[in-house]
Design a protein around this motif. Structure first.
Motif, PDB file in Angstrom:
ATOM      1  N   ASN A 114       2.885   1.771  -3.480  1.00  0.00           N
ATOM      2  CA  ASN A 114       1.961   2.055  -4.423  1.00  0.00           C
ATOM      3  C   ASN A 114       1.508   3.524  -4.125  1.00  0.00           C
ATOM      4  O   ASN A 114       1.290   4.361  -5.243  1.00  0.00           O
ATOM      5  CB  ASN A 114       0.744   1.090  -4.729  1.00  0.00           C
TER       6      ASN A 114
ATOM      7  N   ILE B 220      -3.381  -5.117  -3.406  1.00  0.00           N
ATOM      8  CA  ILE B 220      -4.265  -4.045  -2.841  1.00  0.00           C
ATOM      9  C   ILE B 220      -5.458  -3.904  -3.793  1.00  0.00           C
ATOM     10  O   ILE B 220      -6.614  -3.662  -2.992  1.00  0.00           O
ATOM     11  CB  ILE B 220      -3.491  -2.818  -3.353  1.00  0.00           C
TER      12      ILE B 220
ATOM     13  N   ILE C 247       0.722  -1.307   0.080  1.00  0.00           N
ATOM     14  CA  ILE C 247      -0.043   0.094   0.045  1.00  0.00           C
ATOM     15  C   ILE C 247       0.851   1.240  -0.038  1.00  0.00           C
ATOM     16  O   ILE C 247       0.496   2.317  -0.842  1.00  0.00           O
ATOM     17  CB  ILE C 247      -1.081  -0.058   1.130  1.00  0.00           C
TER      18      ILE C 247
END
Length: 50
Positions: free
Chosen positions: A7, A42, A4
């Protein structure tokens, strides 16, 4: 959690570049591009059918 954060940092920089370079793609197109590059760990947390 690492996926997370990793990204998110990339998404922020892509958005920053998009803003600084004339926003050639629409916001919807940019969102689709960012989502398509998102890793499955994700992406599976998005509930797109709701």
């Amino acid at each position: 959690m690492f996926a997370i954060r990793f990204n998110a940092y990339g998404g922020v920089n892509v958005t920053k570049d998009w803003l600084e370079n004339g926003m050639k793609e629409s916001p919807e197109q940019l969102g689709k591009l960012i989502f398509s590059a998102m890793p499955l760990p994700i992406k599976k947390h998005f509930h797109l059918d709701e």
